[in-house]
Write a protein that holds these residues in place. Sequence first.
Motif, PDB file in Angstrom:
ATOM      1  N   ILE A 165      -1.865 -16.786  -6.517  1.00 40.05           N
ATOM      2  CA  ILE A 165      -2.457 -15.451  -6.542  1.00 40.05           C
ATOM      3  C   ILE A 165      -3.515 -15.370  -5.451  1.00 40.05           C
ATOM      4  O   ILE A 165      -4.403 -16.221  -5.369  1.00 40.05           O
ATOM      5  N   GLY A 166      -3.404 -14.332  -4.627  1.00 38.32           N
ATOM      6  CA  GLY A 166      -4.382 -14.090  -3.576  1.00 38.32           C
ATOM      7  C   GLY A 166      -4.996 -12.712  -3.746  1.00 38.32           C
ATOM      8  O   GLY A 166      -4.275 -11.742  -3.994  1.00 38.32           O
ATOM      9  N   VAL A 167      -6.302 -12.638  -3.627  1.00 33.21           N
ATOM     10  CA  VAL A 167      -7.009 -11.363  -3.720  1.00 33.21           C
ATOM     11  C   VAL A 167      -7.684 -11.129  -2.368  1.00 33.21           C
ATOM     12  O   VAL A 167      -8.409 -11.996  -1.870  1.00 33.21           O
ATOM     13  N   PHE A 168      -7.418  -9.944  -1.795  1.00 33.93           N
ATOM     14  CA  PHE A 168      -7.995  -9.582  -0.497  1.00 33.93           C
ATOM     15  C   PHE A 168      -9.101  -8.573  -0.734  1.00 33.93           C
ATOM     16  O   PHE A 168      -8.839  -7.448  -1.150  1.00 33.93           O
ATOM     17  N   GLN A 169     -10.340  -9.018  -0.517  1.00 31.27           N
ATOM     18  CA  GLN A 169     -11.481  -8.149  -0.768  1.00 31.27           C
ATOM     19  C   GLN A 169     -12.515  -8.342   0.324  1.00 31.27           C
ATOM     20  O   GLN A 169     -12.863  -9.479   0.670  1.00 31.27           O
ATOM     21  N   ASN A 170     -12.997  -7.225   0.867  1.00 38.87           N
ATOM     22  CA  ASN A 170     -14.007  -7.243   1.933  1.00 38.87           C
ATOM     23  C   ASN A 170     -13.577  -8.115   3.112  1.00 38.87           C
ATOM     24  O   ASN A 170     -14.376  -8.834   3.693  1.00 38.87           O
ATOM     25  N   GLY A 189       5.111 -10.298  -4.887  1.00 35.87           N
ATOM     26  CA  GLY A 189       4.628  -8.934  -4.996  1.00 35.87           C
ATOM     27  C   GLY A 189       3.163  -8.757  -4.703  1.00 35.87           C
ATOM     28  O   GLY A 189       2.441  -9.697  -4.377  1.00 35.87           O
ATOM     29  N   GLY A 190       2.763  -7.501  -4.859  1.00 35.46           N
ATOM     30  CA  GLY A 190       1.362  -7.151  -4.669  1.00 35.46           C
ATOM     31  C   GLY A 190       1.090  -5.779  -5.235  1.00 35.46           C
ATOM     32  O   GLY A 190       1.991  -4.930  -5.333  1.00 35.46           O
ATOM     33  N   LYS A 191      -0.145  -5.586  -5.653  1.00 33.31           N
ATOM     34  CA  LYS A 191      -0.595  -4.284  -6.141  1.00 33.31           C
ATOM     35  C   LYS A 191      -2.099  -4.231  -5.949  1.00 33.31           C
ATOM     36  O   LYS A 191      -2.804  -5.177  -6.298  1.00 33.31           O
ATOM     37  N   GLY A 192      -2.557  -3.097  -5.385  1.00 31.54           N
ATOM     38  CA  GLY A 192      -3.986  -2.999  -5.089  1.00 31.54           C
ATOM     39  C   GLY A 192      -4.363  -4.066  -4.081  1.00 31.54           C
ATOM     40  O   GLY A 192      -3.735  -4.183  -3.032  1.00 31.54           O
ATOM     41  N   ASN A 193      -5.342  -4.884  -4.428  1.00 32.58           N
ATOM     42  CA  ASN A 193      -5.761  -5.944  -3.507  1.00 32.58           C
ATOM     43  C   ASN A 193      -5.315  -7.329  -3.985  1.00 32.58           C
ATOM     44  O   ASN A 193      -5.798  -8.344  -3.499  1.00 32.58           O
ATOM     45  N   GLU A 211       0.831  -1.211   0.000  1.00 33.87           N
ATOM     46  CA  GLU A 211       0.000   0.000   0.000  1.00 33.87           C
ATOM     47  C   GLU A 211       0.867   1.263   0.000  1.00 33.87           C
ATOM     48  O   GLU A 211       0.628   2.187  -0.790  1.00 33.87           O
ATOM     49  N   GLU A 212       1.885   1.306   0.854  1.00 36.19           N
ATOM     50  CA  GLU A 212       2.761   2.481   0.941  1.00 36.19           C
ATOM     51  C   GLU A 212       3.490   2.754  -0.375  1.00 36.19           C
ATOM     52  O   GLU A 212       3.678   3.901  -0.752  1.00 36.19           O
ATOM     53  N   GLN A 213       3.897   1.697  -1.058  1.00 32.38           N
ATOM     54  CA  GLN A 213       4.662   1.841  -2.301  1.00 32.38           C
ATOM     55  C   GLN A 213       3.752   1.925  -3.538  1.00 32.38           C
ATOM     56  O   GLN A 213       4.250   2.083  -4.648  1.00 32.38           O
ATOM     57  N   LYS A 214       2.431   1.768  -3.317  1.00 29.95           N
ATOM     58  CA  LYS A 214       1.457   1.736  -4.415  1.00 29.95           C
ATOM     59  C   LYS A 214       1.802   0.620  -5.408  1.00 29.95           C
ATOM     60  O   LYS A 214       1.659   0.759  -6.616  1.00 29.95           O
ATOM     61  N   GLY A 215       2.243  -0.489  -4.853  1.00 30.63           N
ATOM     62  CA  GLY A 215       2.670  -1.656  -5.606  1.00 30.63           C
ATOM     63  C   GLY A 215       4.107  -1.978  -5.249  1.00 30.63           C
ATOM     64  O   GLY A 215       4.938  -1.080  -5.136  1.00 30.63           O
TER      65      GLY A 215
END
Length: 161
Positions: free
Chosen positions: A52-57, A31-35, A11-15
């Motif tokens: 791949i993991g997506v973090f939502q709600n 890595g990661g970007k967004g959620n 989040e801090e690095q915006k990716g």
Amino acid sequence: MSAERFKQLVEEQKGFEFIQAYRDDIDYIIGGKGNTYWFAVSKNGKVTEIYIGVFQNGVWTDRYEKGSGVKKTTKDMSSGSTIKRICEQAYLAQEENWVKNRKPRLVEDSHPHYHYVYGFGDKAVDISEKYGVTIAYSDIKDVSKGFHLRDVSTGSGVELP
């Protein structure tokens, strides 16, 4: 290590993405970007498998992909399994007593890092000063576990898998 720590870094690095380079032309791309977060294995410059993991709600949805084209297979994974794999590798050895209880030496090079050594060089770990991730590791008793930093990308330089 905490999933929150890596999520905050992204989040801090915006990716955020970095590559740990192993022997025999094998890379771990973390890595990661967004959620969206990923842990990929690349052999000879080609991604052969990816988590791949997506973090939502507040919920993780994870999948595993192997191969490409018509030979590509996709499998659902247990919730949170990708971020767990990421944290185990991104913060490798940082919770070991020989690291936590030792004063590091700051090495100022193209990627400033803290260098920790155990014994007479039996094991060593380098932790990025800026990002806090493990960028190098060596163990003379198991050289196959050793890696070094190949690359780091942040912000717009990070592409989703």
